[in-house]
Motif scaffolding. Structure first.
Motif, PDB file in Angstrom:
ATOM      1  N   UNK A 223       0.826  -1.198   0.000  1.00 11.26           N
ATOM      2  CA  UNK A 223       0.000   0.000   0.000  1.00 11.26           C
ATOM      3  C   UNK A 223       0.863   1.251   0.000  1.00 11.26           C
ATOM      4  N   UNK A 224       0.780   1.988  -1.084  1.00 16.72           N
ATOM      5  CA  UNK A 224       1.576   3.206  -1.199  1.00 16.72           C
ATOM      6  C   UNK A 224       1.147   4.225  -0.157  1.00 16.72           C
ATOM      7  N   UNK A 225      -0.127   4.216   0.178  1.00 20.33           N
ATOM      8  CA  UNK A 225      -0.609   5.150   1.205  1.00 20.33           C
ATOM      9  C   UNK A 225       0.150   4.926   2.505  1.00 20.33           C
ATOM     10  N   UNK A 226       0.295   3.661   2.886  1.00 18.41           N
ATOM     11  CA  UNK A 226       0.976   3.338   4.138  1.00 18.41           C
ATOM     12  C   UNK A 226       2.448   3.703   4.081  1.00 18.41           C
ATOM     13  N   UNK A 227       3.074   3.489   2.930  1.00 16.99           N
ATOM     14  CA  UNK A 227       4.503   3.797   2.807  1.00 16.99           C
ATOM     15  C   UNK A 227       4.734   5.295   2.965  1.00 16.99           C
ATOM     16  N   UNK A 228       3.965   6.086   2.227  1.00 16.12           N
ATOM     17  CA  UNK A 228       4.173   7.537   2.253  1.00 16.12           C
ATOM     18  C   UNK A 228       3.831   8.100   3.633  1.00 16.12           C
ATOM     19  N   UNK A 229       2.753   7.596   4.206  1.00 21.22           N
ATOM     20  CA  UNK A 229       2.346   8.072   5.519  1.00 21.22           C
ATOM     21  C   UNK A 229       3.435   7.791   6.564  1.00 21.22           C
ATOM     22  N   UNK A 230       4.007   6.611   6.503  1.00 22.19           N
ATOM     23  CA  UNK A 230       5.022   6.248   7.485  1.00 22.19           C
ATOM     24  C   UNK A 230       6.304   7.051   7.288  1.00 22.19           C
ATOM     25  N   UNK A 231       6.659   7.296   6.018  1.00 24.71           N
ATOM     26  CA  UNK A 231       7.836   8.138   5.764  1.00 24.71           C
ATOM     27  C   UNK A 231       7.613   9.530   6.353  1.00 24.71           C
ATOM     28  N   UNK A 302      -6.984  22.556   8.010  1.00 28.69           N
ATOM     29  CA  UNK A 302      -6.448  21.273   7.563  1.00 28.69           C
ATOM     30  C   UNK A 302      -7.434  20.131   7.799  1.00 28.69           C
ATOM     31  N   UNK A 303      -8.125  20.164   8.928  1.00 24.72           N
ATOM     32  CA  UNK A 303      -9.081  19.087   9.199  1.00 24.72           C
ATOM     33  C   UNK A 303     -10.253  19.170   8.229  1.00 24.72           C
ATOM     34  N   UNK A 304     -10.647  20.364   7.880  1.00 22.07           N
ATOM     35  CA  UNK A 304     -11.729  20.497   6.906  1.00 22.07           C
ATOM     36  C   UNK A 304     -11.363  19.789   5.598  1.00 22.07           C
ATOM     37  N   UNK A 305     -10.140  19.987   5.137  1.00 21.36           N
ATOM     38  CA  UNK A 305      -9.759  19.406   3.854  1.00 21.36           C
ATOM     39  C   UNK A 305      -9.347  17.932   3.943  1.00 21.36           C
ATOM     40  N   UNK A 306      -8.629  17.561   5.000  1.00 22.90           N
ATOM     41  CA  UNK A 306      -8.029  16.219   5.023  1.00 22.90           C
ATOM     42  C   UNK A 306      -8.533  15.309   6.132  1.00 22.90           C
ATOM     43  N   UNK A 307      -9.283  15.843   7.083  1.00 21.85           N
ATOM     44  CA  UNK A 307      -9.600  15.049   8.265  1.00 21.85           C
ATOM     45  C   UNK A 307      -8.463  15.169   9.254  1.00 21.85           C
ATOM     46  N   UNK A 308      -8.658  14.622  10.462  1.00 21.81           N
ATOM     47  CA  UNK A 308      -7.622  14.816  11.471  1.00 21.81           C
ATOM     48  C   UNK A 308      -6.385  13.992  11.204  1.00 21.81           C
ATOM     49  N   UNK A 310      -4.321  14.295   8.920  1.00 17.78           N
ATOM     50  CA  UNK A 310      -3.151  15.102   8.514  1.00 17.78           C
ATOM     51  C   UNK A 310      -2.228  15.263   9.701  1.00 17.78           C
ATOM     52  N   UNK A 311      -2.782  15.318  10.906  1.00 16.00           N
ATOM     53  CA  UNK A 311      -1.951  15.466  12.100  1.00 16.00           C
ATOM     54  C   UNK A 311      -1.697  14.120  12.776  1.00 16.00           C
ATOM     55  N   UNK A 473      -7.359   8.083  10.562  1.00 16.75           N
ATOM     56  CA  UNK A 473      -7.035   7.926   9.151  1.00 16.75           C
ATOM     57  C   UNK A 473      -5.757   7.165   8.872  1.00 16.75           C
ATOM     58  N   UNK A 474      -5.447   6.180   9.692  1.00 15.53           N
ATOM     59  CA  UNK A 474      -4.229   5.407   9.456  1.00 15.53           C
ATOM     60  C   UNK A 474      -4.354   4.559   8.195  1.00 15.53           C
ATOM     61  N   UNK A 475      -5.591   4.224   7.801  1.00 16.55           N
ATOM     62  CA  UNK A 475      -5.794   3.495   6.557  1.00 16.55           C
ATOM     63  C   UNK A 475      -5.669   1.986   6.683  1.00 16.55           C
ATOM     64  N   UNK A 476      -5.480   1.478   7.891  1.00 13.44           N
ATOM     65  CA  UNK A 476      -5.280   0.034   8.035  1.00 13.44           C
ATOM     66  C   UNK A 476      -6.569  -0.743   7.752  1.00 13.44           C
TER      67      UNK A 476
END
Lengths: 511, 474
Positions: A223-231, A302-308, A310-311, A473-476
């Motif tokens: 999952x590219x989402x997980x890779x980028x998020x973790x980086x 930021x939360x409006x656009x991405x959800x919490x 982002x943090x 939003x960890x995506x797991x």
């Protein structure tokens, strides 16, 4: 085979790391006392510690306990005489212990650092890296047979270790003085001085995020989402939280973790910090404005656009440790309705506490009065928040309870910033987890592996979007879903499916 | 207050109970001998692999049932008296041969959601210890027990449960030989390209996949424990003996209607009738026969889910369709009928999904293994060899009729709409990004897919909308 070897090295290094706590001899000298006590208290100290001076202790525990007892006696006297400014705090005890130490560890810090940290990292990587040879995809095989991940003997031992570590770190750092010594070589390299307990903690924290971040990336590499998020997490922890503040203080600027936001950063408005910022020129003012802008403008926008997320799962340090070091324990979060109820009371309670405490602190700062509304003592508000929430909840419980209650105990039940982010996410945000028509088979992977204890399946099987204030939003859930049902999305706020359809997609019967 | 009794607490029975409760106030009793509470049958594999525990497979908390006044009764039904509208329970530990009865319950309306049971085709040795299918919670328990310390297993029959069982056993370090009668995995359902991908993927995951290979007999040791199997010799390969301590039979499932069957006498030499009469005169064939309202031939008795055989299946559907989703849809439908609005079973566009090791599979509409004469097909496969998309469309008017996807998640809603409104293949390809349901940052293949179509057909279609990160946010 290689992995077993790695595990053995890691365990050996960890064992040695624990053993280093008893590795030194200690001799207290009057020279050391002179360096660490204020002039007006020096005489008291010399009298109190007369029997210890120039005595060599081979048992670190005896030495530290005797020293601590003496300090306790002194403080008792100062308390009785209301001489607050003479009181001695943990950091002084810690530096006395460090200064009194001599022996193998003191003489071989670099070598011992390699033997403990170096070997532990090496062993961990040997254990982690070979996983990359297996086919990519969700591999949660055996989690529920593993005593470390299921509150069995190993999990409880790890929890006990972590809890003891945090208790020592916050309240009795003198007992882990030798660990700060191990980090001295790193500290010298980065900031030129000896390591404080917080530098040691920051280093340990960053290493954990990095090594376990690599593990996480390998585990979820499909999952590219997980890779980028973790980086992202690894970057923010290493550069913004750990290194940048050191650079700032090297440049004689007020140091700050630029991504730490009030009310998680609960001491932001404390008088000593405000004074420091206001007295540090343009850069200090910048930090003050930045810190305020973050929670006034940054968070809602930021939360409006991405959800919490982002943090909480991309930037935050607590979240970063939870996502990396805590990942093996994510399935231990309680999914029951009851836990959800407790969560709502607790986290919003802490938010309210943080706000009242901060108002109190600011009131005192501007008016000089120590009683808010005439009857709320601001100083004790401040100190009880620091003790109960800042130390016990976020540290001892927050991380110590990873193997017992899952990796997001603090984020879920306690973090006031998470509560604030969550309120916006729930009521005004483009973020949601979309469910895919009628494809859910109610298997329960999503709920089981949700670290925030959200019963994701309850929504997915009804065809309802998941809009929950706690979702980080960890995506797991999306990653472990075997049928492609869940997806983290940002779209128009009004398009979130908040009410489940009558029947799911795929049924054409007449209404 | 009428009493609705549902036999079976699987997805069909429970969906029916929940929807009846939503729409009415009647008394509801759900009977199951398998487990106390509803659990997700599809998740049994994850319990065995240690991803979850049994409690995680229960979609509702245990307090849910009382709160919603759905009574749960743990018992096996022994027989049903349709005249008296009464069920009789088996005594615990009843071996079924004695005529003892362990209590009874009366109903006003009865819903049969009996599920199915793994097929056994009369092989020699099929009842040895260590030979079993995988369907029920009890199957999982016995699997757990028999595979504790074994080294080698054989799985017979290449369907979805077969692949799952292979993955399960492999996760415990057991060497798996997978016997599949067909020349390529699941090619009676899948077109050749998709079938080839799965066959390859199974082998990549260290499963010894033996295609064109059929079970001859199962061989036991002196203790009645399986010790090997023998395969039939065929043109492709001679018969051989394979040592194993476990045999998984995954050659499909049949409606679980033994409860309703009465001995039929010798049928040899006689023409097979369209139905036989079971207990109390209920019409049975392979399953319980129902009309399009899911009604059996007996008043106030209905059947839903895996145990059903449709006398007149909905258009384009088979008369037996043992899928999670159809069970759920039947449950939703029967609830309407029970609560006073007689409603036809009308599933929409067909859909299904599965996961073969690491390959996620989704399908919408009709994609038969063999291409019908009036249907054309467009197939794209990514160079990795585990991602593909197939779209079938009408040769006459280009409208899409079905799709398969491996490794790309697609939106159910969008495909349902495209197929039901007969959108053309060109429209679909140009708008394919709209159906993309992959997580953010995943590589998108729509351009590649479209390019292949353009090259093959000499068209010059352009992607209409690309899923862009920032355009999606702002």
């Amino acid at each position: 085979m290689l992995q077993k070897f790695g595990l053995i090295i890691f365990i050996a290094a960890l064992g040695l790391f624990i053993c280093t706590l008893g590795m030194n001899n200690y001799t207290l000298t009057s020279d050391i006392l002179e360096k660490n006590f204020k002039e007006d208290a020096l005489l008291d100290a010399k009298i109190e510690f007369a029997s210890m001076i120039d005595q060599s202790y081979s048992n670190s525990y005896t030495f530290i306990t005797e020293l601590s007892e003496g300090i306790k006696q002194l403080n008792k006297v100062y308390n009785a005489q209301q001489e607050w400014d003479k009181k001695i705090y943990e950091d002084t005890i810690l530096s006395i212990v460090k200064a009194s130490a001599n022996g193998y560890l003191v003489d071989n810090k670099g070598f011992m650092f390699l033997l403990t940290f170096g070997m532990a990292i090496f062993g961990a990587l040997l254990f982690i890296l070979p996983e990359a040879q297996k086919p990519a995809g969700i591999k949660n095989n055996g989690i529920y047979f593993n005593p470390a991940m299921t509150r069995k003997w190993l999990g409880i031992s790890i929890g006990t270790f972590l809890i003891s570590f945090y208790l020592a770190l916050y309240f009795k750092p003198q007992y882990i003085a030798n660990w700060t010594m191990l980090i001295d070589p790193v500290s010298k390299l980065i900031k030129g001085g000896e390591a404080s307990r917080w530098f040691m903690y920051g280093f340990l924290y960053t290493i954990s995020v990095l090594v376990m971040g690599i593990r996480y990336i390998i585990k979820y590499r499909h999952s590219k989402y997980q890779i980028i998020r973790t980086l992202s997490i690894m970057f923010f922890q290493t550069c913004i939280a750990f290194i940048l503040p050191e650079i700032m203080s090297n440049l004689n600027l007020p140091s700050a973790d630029l991504k730490n936001i009030w009310p998680l950063d609960y001491s932001f408005f404390f008088n000593y910090r405000l004074d420091k910022l206001l007295n540090s020129g343009a850069f200090g003012i910048f930090l003050l404005v930045w810190g305020i802008a973050l929670f006034v403008v940054g968070v809602p926008v930021m939360v409006y656009f991405f959800g919490k997320r982002w943090y909480c799962s991309w930037v935050c340090g607590c979240g970063g440790l939870a996502e990396t070091l805590g990942d093996p324990y994510r399935q231990l979060s309680d999914k029951s309705l009851k836990a959800w109820k407790i969560e709502r009371y607790l986290i919003h309670g802490v938010l309210a506490f943080a706000i009242i405490m901060t108002i109190g602190v600011l009131y005192t700062y501007f008016t000089g009065s120590y009683n808010l509304l005439g009857f709320i003592p601001t100083e004790s508000l401040k100190s009880s928040y620091g003790f109960m929430i800042g130390s016990i909840f976020s540290g001892v419980v927050g991380t110590g309870f990873y193997p017992l209650m899952g990796n997001r105990v603090w984020c879920r039940f306690g973090c006031p910033l998470a509560a604030y982010l969550g309120i916006i996410q729930r009521f005004k945000s483009k973020f949601r987890i979309t469910t895919n028509g009628g494809q859910c088979i109610s298997c329960g992977n999503c709920s089981t592996h949700c670290e925030m204890g959200i019963d994701v399946r309850a929504y997915a099987q009804k065809g309802q979007d998941i809009v929950r204030s706690s979702c980080v939003g960890c995506g797991v859930c999306s990653s472990v879903c075997p049928r492609g049902v869940l997806n983290l999305e940002n779209a128009e706020t009004g398009s979130r499916v908040m009410i489940a359809p009558d029947v799911l997609l795929g049924n054409l019967m007449e209404k | 207050m009428q009493h609705v009794v549902i036999i079976g607490n699987g997805i069909s029975g429970i969906t029916a109970a929940r929807h009846i409760r939503k729409q009415s106030d009647c008394k509801i009793t759900v009977i199951s001998g398998e487990t106390d509470h509803f659990f997700s049958r599809t998740a049994l594999m994850y319990i065995y692999m240690g991803h979850m525990k049994y409690e995680h497979t229960k979609p509702y908390e245990d307090s849910f049932w009382e709160k919603n006044r759905i009574e749960l009764k743990r018992a096996w039904v022994k027989t049903i008296d349709f005249e008296e509208k009464k069920l009789y329970f088996r005594l615990p530990n009843d071996d079924d041969k004695e005529a003892k009865i362990g209590g009874s319950i009366s109903y006003d309306k009865l819903i049969l959601a009996l599920g199915s049971t793994p097929n056994k085709f009369g092989w020699k040795g099929q009842n040895l210890a260590g030979v079993q299918g995988l369907y029920s919670y009890q199957d999982l328990e016995s699997l757990e027990e028999t595979t504790q310390r074994i080294k080698k297993a054989v799985i017979v029959g290449g369907g979805l449960i077969g692949v799952e069982l292979a993955e399960m056993l492999h996760s415990r370090g057991i060497e798996v030989t997978f016997l599949v009668r067909e020349s390529s995995f699941w090619n009676i359902i899948m077109p050749p390209e998709e079938s080839a991908i799965i066959s390859r993927h199974i082998k990549e995951n260290h499963i010894n996949l033996q295609l064109s290979s059929e079970l001859d007999e199962i061989i036991g040791d002196d203790n009645g424990q399986v010790k090997a199997i023998r395969t039939k010799s065929s043109e492709q390969r001679p018969g051989e003996e394979i040592e194993c301590q476990f045999v998984g039979l995954t050659v499909g499932v049949s409606p679980n209607i033994s409860l309703l069957k009465v001995p039929q006498g010798n049928m040899i030499g006689r023409e097979k009738p369209a139905f036989v009469l079971g207990v109390g005169g209920i019409k049975l064939n392979r399953g319980i026969l129902v009309n399009e309202y899911l009604e059996t031939n007996i008043p106030d008795v209905y059947a839903i889910g895996d145990c059903v055989e449709h006398e007149i299946p909905p258009k384009g559907r088979k008369n037996l369709e043992q899928i999670w989703y159809t069970g759920r849809i039947m449950g939703e439908t029967i609830a309407r009928t029970i609560t006073g609005k007689r409603t036809k079973y009308q599933p929409g566009i067909f859909f299904n999904s599965a996961k073969f090791f690491n390959i996620e599979y989704q399908t919408y509409g009709q994609v038969p293994a063999e291409l019908p004469a009036d249907i054309k097909t467009f197939y794209w496969e990514q160079s990795s060899g585990i991602i593909c998309v197939r779209i079938n469309y009408s040769a006459e008017n280009q409208s899409v009729t079905g799709m398969n996807t491996f490794g790309i998640r697609m939106r159910h809603e969008i495909w349902d709409e495209w197929i039901s409104s007969a959108k053309s293949i060109e429209y679909v390809l140009e708008n394919l990004s709209k159906a993309n349901f992959d997580p953010e940052f995943f590589r998108q293949y729509e351009a590649e897919i479209l390019e292949k179509y353009n090259t093959e057909t000499g068209s010059s279609l352009q992607l209409k909308s690309k899923k862009r990160f920032f355009s999606k946010i702002f």
